[in-house]
Scaffold this motif. Structure first.
Motif, PDB file in Angstrom:
ATOM      1  N   GLN A 115       0.803  -1.209   0.000  1.00  0.00           N
ATOM      2  CA  GLN A 115       0.000   0.000   0.000  1.00  0.00           C
ATOM      3  C   GLN A 115       0.843   1.270   0.000  1.00  0.00           C
ATOM      4  OE1 GLN A 115      -3.727  -0.262  -0.034  1.00  0.00           O
ATOM      5  NE2 GLN A 115      -2.558  -1.905  -1.004  1.00  0.00           N
ATOM      6  N   LYS A 116       0.346   2.266  -0.708  1.00  0.00           N
ATOM      7  CA  LYS A 116       0.938   3.618  -0.734  1.00  0.00           C
ATOM      8  C   LYS A 116       2.350   3.652  -1.303  1.00  0.00           C
ATOM      9  CE  LYS A 116      -2.841   4.893   1.319  1.00  0.00           C
ATOM     10  NZ  LYS A 116      -3.964   5.326   0.524  1.00  0.00           N
ATOM     11  N   VAL A 117       2.661   2.739  -2.215  1.00  0.00           N
ATOM     12  CA  VAL A 117       3.955   2.741  -2.902  1.00  0.00           C
ATOM     13  C   VAL A 117       3.896   3.785  -4.009  1.00  0.00           C
ATOM     14  CG1 VAL A 117       5.489   1.391  -4.401  1.00  0.00           C
ATOM     15  CG2 VAL A 117       4.425   0.319  -2.405  1.00  0.00           C
ATOM     16  N   ALA A 118       4.892   4.632  -4.098  1.00  0.00           N
ATOM     17  CA  ALA A 118       4.969   5.617  -5.171  1.00  0.00           C
ATOM     18  C   ALA A 118       5.272   4.907  -6.487  1.00  0.00           C
ATOM     19  CB  ALA A 118       6.055   6.652  -4.874  1.00  0.00           C
ATOM     20  N   LYS A 119       4.759   5.457  -7.563  1.00  0.00           N
ATOM     21  CA  LYS A 119       4.968   4.875  -8.892  1.00  0.00           C
ATOM     22  C   LYS A 119       6.453   4.667  -9.180  1.00  0.00           C
ATOM     23  CE  LYS A 119       2.541   6.481 -12.274  1.00  0.00           C
ATOM     24  NZ  LYS A 119       1.965   7.240 -13.387  1.00  0.00           N
ATOM     25  N   THR A 120       7.278   5.605  -8.780  1.00  0.00           N
ATOM     26  CA  THR A 120       8.718   5.522  -9.051  1.00  0.00           C
ATOM     27  C   THR A 120       9.402   4.427  -8.236  1.00  0.00           C
ATOM     28  OG1 THR A 120       9.130   7.251  -7.411  1.00  0.00           O
ATOM     29  CG2 THR A 120       8.901   7.947  -9.721  1.00  0.00           C
ATOM     30  N   GLU A 121       8.799   4.022  -7.119  1.00  0.00           N
ATOM     31  CA  GLU A 121       9.378   2.987  -6.260  1.00  0.00           C
ATOM     32  C   GLU A 121       8.960   1.579  -6.659  1.00  0.00           C
ATOM     33  OE1 GLU A 121       9.585   3.924  -1.877  1.00  0.00           O
ATOM     34  OE2 GLU A 121       8.044   5.352  -2.537  1.00  0.00           O
ATOM     35  N   ALA A 122       7.905   1.443  -7.448  1.00  0.00           N
ATOM     36  CA  ALA A 122       7.324   0.129  -7.758  1.00  0.00           C
ATOM     37  C   ALA A 122       8.338  -0.860  -8.346  1.00  0.00           C
ATOM     38  CB  ALA A 122       6.116   0.275  -8.664  1.00  0.00           C
ATOM     39  N   PRO A 123       9.150  -0.488  -9.339  1.00  0.00           N
ATOM     40  CA  PRO A 123      10.114  -1.469  -9.876  1.00  0.00           C
ATOM     41  C   PRO A 123      11.123  -1.958  -8.833  1.00  0.00           C
ATOM     42  CG  PRO A 123       9.829   0.349 -11.417  1.00  0.00           C
ATOM     43  CD  PRO A 123       9.141   0.753 -10.139  1.00  0.00           C
ATOM     44  N   ALA A 124      11.596  -1.070  -7.975  1.00  0.00           N
ATOM     45  CA  ALA A 124      12.564  -1.477  -6.943  1.00  0.00           C
ATOM     46  C   ALA A 124      11.910  -2.404  -5.916  1.00  0.00           C
ATOM     47  CB  ALA A 124      13.148  -0.246  -6.250  1.00  0.00           C
ATOM     48  N   ILE A 125      10.664  -2.133  -5.565  1.00  0.00           N
ATOM     49  CA  ILE A 125       9.924  -2.990  -4.627  1.00  0.00           C
ATOM     50  C   ILE A 125       9.740  -4.372  -5.250  1.00  0.00           C
ATOM     51  CG2 ILE A 125       7.645  -3.338  -3.555  1.00  0.00           C
ATOM     52  CD1 ILE A 125       9.321  -1.264  -2.082  1.00  0.00           C
ATOM     53  N   ALA A 126       9.384  -4.411  -6.526  1.00  0.00           N
ATOM     54  CA  ALA A 126       9.189  -5.689  -7.225  1.00  0.00           C
ATOM     55  C   ALA A 126      10.487  -6.500  -7.243  1.00  0.00           C
ATOM     56  CB  ALA A 126       8.692  -5.447  -8.643  1.00  0.00           C
ATOM     57  N   ASN A 127      11.585  -5.868  -7.575  1.00  0.00           N
ATOM     58  CA  ASN A 127      12.881  -6.570  -7.605  1.00  0.00           C
ATOM     59  C   ASN A 127      13.298  -7.060  -6.218  1.00  0.00           C
ATOM     60  OD1 ASN A 127      13.291  -6.370 -10.358  1.00  0.00           O
ATOM     61  ND2 ASN A 127      14.305  -4.376 -10.182  1.00  0.00           N
ATOM     62  N   LYS A 128      13.069  -6.235  -5.221  1.00  0.00           N
ATOM     63  CA  LYS A 128      13.433  -6.608  -3.854  1.00  0.00           C
ATOM     64  C   LYS A 128      12.671  -7.855  -3.412  1.00  0.00           C
ATOM     65  CE  LYS A 128      14.322  -4.020   0.268  1.00  0.00           C
ATOM     66  NZ  LYS A 128      14.035  -2.796   1.028  1.00  0.00           N
ATOM     67  N   PHE A 129      11.359  -7.893  -3.696  1.00  0.00           N
ATOM     68  CA  PHE A 129      10.543  -9.028  -3.281  1.00  0.00           C
ATOM     69  C   PHE A 129      10.926 -10.288  -4.064  1.00  0.00           C
ATOM     70  CE2 PHE A 129       6.016 -10.853  -2.834  1.00  0.00           C
ATOM     71  CZ  PHE A 129       6.361 -11.536  -1.688  1.00  0.00           C
ATOM     72  N   ALA A 130      11.100 -10.161  -5.375  1.00  0.00           N
ATOM     73  CA  ALA A 130      11.492 -11.316  -6.193  1.00  0.00           C
ATOM     74  C   ALA A 130      12.837 -11.877  -5.724  1.00  0.00           C
ATOM     75  CB  ALA A 130      11.548 -10.947  -7.664  1.00  0.00           C
ATOM     76  N   ASN A 131      13.803 -11.016  -5.476  1.00  0.00           N
ATOM     77  CA  ASN A 131      15.119 -11.467  -5.009  1.00  0.00           C
ATOM     78  C   ASN A 131      15.031 -12.150  -3.645  1.00  0.00           C
ATOM     79  OD1 ASN A 131      16.539 -10.677  -7.296  1.00  0.00           O
ATOM     80  ND2 ASN A 131      16.859  -8.605  -6.499  1.00  0.00           N
ATOM     81  N   TYR A 132      14.191 -11.635  -2.778  1.00  0.00           N
ATOM     82  CA  TYR A 132      13.972 -12.258  -1.474  1.00  0.00           C
ATOM     83  C   TYR A 132      13.450 -13.682  -1.646  1.00  0.00           C
ATOM     84  CZ  TYR A 132      11.560 -13.146   2.971  1.00  0.00           C
ATOM     85  OH  TYR A 132      11.098 -13.710   4.134  1.00  0.00           O
ATOM     86  N   LEU A 133      12.444 -13.848  -2.511  1.00  0.00           N
ATOM     87  CA  LEU A 133      11.873 -15.180  -2.738  1.00  0.00           C
ATOM     88  C   LEU A 133      12.872 -16.125  -3.407  1.00  0.00           C
ATOM     89  CD1 LEU A 133       8.280 -14.174  -3.922  1.00  0.00           C
ATOM     90  CD2 LEU A 133       8.965 -15.011  -1.653  1.00  0.00           C
ATOM     91  N   ILE A 134      13.671 -15.617  -4.322  1.00  0.00           N
ATOM     92  CA  ILE A 134      14.703 -16.430  -4.982  1.00  0.00           C
ATOM     93  C   ILE A 134      15.758 -16.859  -3.963  1.00  0.00           C
ATOM     94  CG2 ILE A 134      16.613 -16.352  -6.636  1.00  0.00           C
ATOM     95  CD1 ILE A 134      14.735 -14.482  -8.359  1.00  0.00           C
ATOM     96  N   ASN A 135      16.220 -15.924  -3.146  1.00  0.00           N
ATOM     97  CA  ASN A 135      17.262 -16.229  -2.155  1.00  0.00           C
ATOM     98  C   ASN A 135      16.790 -17.214  -1.091  1.00  0.00           C
ATOM     99  OD1 ASN A 135      19.132 -14.585  -3.422  1.00  0.00           O
ATOM    100  ND2 ASN A 135      18.583 -12.785  -2.206  1.00  0.00           N
TER     101      ASN A 135
END
Length: 181
Positions: free
Chosen positions: A11-31
């Motif tokens: 919630q309340k993620v800025a449009k400019t932050e969305a790609p970094a949030i997506a990468n962070k979560f994907a990397n967490y799940l991969i790791n």
């Protein structure tokens, strides 16, 4: 039979932050070996998704034990403003007085919210307060966000510990939506 989906929507993620949030979560799940790093055609989307890995069961209270035998069994990421709902809405309640506005013309407000026109507000007929369409309470649950994560056919009900870990990792409260198509 159908396919089940489970959304996690920060919630309340800025449009400019969305790609970094997506990468962070994907990397967490991969790791954590919850998803595999190489994308495949395992989600219901035009895009590719991440297949489940051996630790996929750490995510849900009741993981689907047949997940590796399903064609649609991946983790998908959607970047871009959008609504996330289960297949049917029963109620849309005012965040101030809980009046159900389901009978009002609210569809245009969702379109306006997605297009960021500033015309996404609805006046509640009960309390006369004006709120953005994304502030209303949806039953069954719904969410709006700049980024969303979809788990296809993984199981029922996320583990509370997993949700807590995700909120801590991302730095945002998340909303959860379950559905079936």
């Amino acid at each position: 039979m159908g396919d089940h989906y489970s959304y996690i929507v920060p919630q309340k993620v800025a449009k400019t932050e969305a790609p970094a949030i997506a990468n962070k979560f994907a990397n967490y799940l991969i790791n954590r070996n919850i998803i595999l790093a190489d994308k495949t055609d395992c989600v219901l989307s035009e895009k590719l998704g991440y297949p489940p890995s051996e630790n996929y069961g750490e995510v849900f209270e009741y993981p689907d034990e047949n997940i590796f035998h399903l064609r649609t069994n991946g983790f998908g990421i959607t970047i871009g403003r959008g609504p996330y709902f289960s297949n049917e809405l029963d109620e849309i309640n005012c965040p101030n007085c809980a009046t159900d506005i389901m009978e009002l013309e609210w569809g245009d407000a969702i379109t306006e919210w997605m297009n960021e026109t500033g015309k996404d507000k609805i006046e509640c007929p009960g309390c006369r307060q004006i709120n953005s369409i994304d502030d209303f309470v949806y039953e069954p649950f719904g969410a709006f966000g700049e980024v969303g994560f979809t788990f296809w056919n993984w199981g029922a009900e996320f583990k509370e510990s997993f949700i807590h870990d995700i909120e801590t990792l991302l730095g945002y409260q998340v909303k959860i939506v379950y559905g079936k198509i």
